[in-house]
Design an enzyme around this catalytic site. Sequence first.
Site, mmCIF file in Angstrom:
data_model
loop_
_atom_site.group_PDB
_atom_site.id
_atom_site.type_symbol
_atom_site.label_atom_id
_atom_site.label_comp_id
_atom_site.label_asym_id
_atom_site.label_seq_id
_atom_site.Cartn_x
_atom_site.Cartn_y
_atom_site.Cartn_z
ATOM 1 N N SER A 1 51.450 31.232 44.625
ATOM 2 C CA SER A 1 52.836 31.041 44.377
ATOM 3 C C SER A 1 53.671 31.784 45.164
ATOM 4 O O SER A 1 54.168 32.773 44.886
ATOM 5 C CB SER A 1 53.469 31.241 42.857
ATOM 6 O OG SER A 1 52.807 30.538 41.801
ATOM 7 N N LYS B 1 58.253 38.083 40.524
ATOM 8 C CA LYS B 1 58.201 37.843 41.845
ATOM 9 C C LYS B 1 58.865 36.143 42.002
ATOM 10 O O LYS B 1 59.593 36.064 42.927
ATOM 11 C CB LYS B 1 56.836 37.936 42.429
ATOM 12 C CG LYS B 1 56.712 37.295 43.908
ATOM 13 C CD LYS B 1 55.200 37.027 44.098
ATOM 14 C CE LYS B 1 54.615 36.026 43.161
ATOM 15 N NZ LYS B 1 54.065 34.433 43.512
ATOM 16 N N LYS C 1 57.720 25.285 42.825
ATOM 17 C CA LYS C 1 57.156 26.208 41.866
ATOM 18 C C LYS C 1 58.088 27.391 41.477
ATOM 19 O O LYS C 1 58.110 27.751 40.356
ATOM 20 C CB LYS C 1 55.944 26.777 42.422
ATOM 21 C CG LYS C 1 55.047 27.902 41.652
ATOM 22 C CD LYS C 1 54.439 27.242 40.153
ATOM 23 C CE LYS C 1 54.235 28.306 39.327
ATOM 24 N NZ LYS C 1 52.770 28.835 39.856
#
Length: 290
Positions: free
Chosen positions: A91, A235, A166
């Site tokens: 990711s 994140k 994503k």
Amino acid sequence: MIQSVAFIGLGAMGYRMAAHLPQHFATVYVWNRTRAKAEQHATEYGTQAMSLEQAVQADIIFSCLPTSADVENLLQGLDLKSGSIWVDCTSGVPDAARRLAALLADQGVIFLDAPVSGQTIGAENATLTVMIGGSAAGFERALPAIQAFGKLIKHVGESGAGFAVKAVNNMLMAVNLCAVAEGLTTLKAHGVSLHEALQCINASSGKSNVTETVMPQRVLNRSFPLTFALPLLAKDTGIAVDLVREAKLSAPVLALTQNLIQAANLQAEENSDFSAAIKMYELWSKITIE
């Protein structure tokens, strides 16, 4: 024809994703920073534990690491086989995907950013959603290997597009997680039974993955199983907000959610699941969501 496939990074997701590859390909290399884990995978699933230099000579190379920086550091000094395709299931950061695509193109290698969604159960059942950015021709060539662990597989645009989708997807989940936490806290403060309330919500317009699965399977039963770590969600929400900033847009809901998830991450215990962000609300309100 794909003669060989490699998988780099055997974490919670990668270990399960790589397990499906030997069912479709005769030669499957695996590499992990801890070699014992790669050897264990080889024993369990019939893959071959190799050095990194050997593994990256495969026709299709998958990577699944914590961050784009980890992938960039890993690639430094590696000599890849011209004509191969690197499929990064991390990711990651869209800018990093574009840098890596340009870097590998100099070696005759196609880079695809291909993050996955579906958590460890999806990896185990080969039902992951895969969102892919990069060369359309490279996507078509790599598709038979991606289908080993993916169910819904979509080419969403040029390099970086997969990582962008994503990040926004995970941000939307985080928005819903925070909203549901606030809603259920309010209901419990008014003496409402949360189990029954969720049944009503899940048969109504307020339902979502958070209300249908996260709350009953992780929070109300107080299990908080670690399948997707809270620092990784923090994140991803950061990447999403960076995308907003780069586009010079205003997204106050996303910005607030990112601040909330970052705050929850700072307060959380080590090795916390993303669902443990709920505990921050419980600390503030002194109301347990159960």
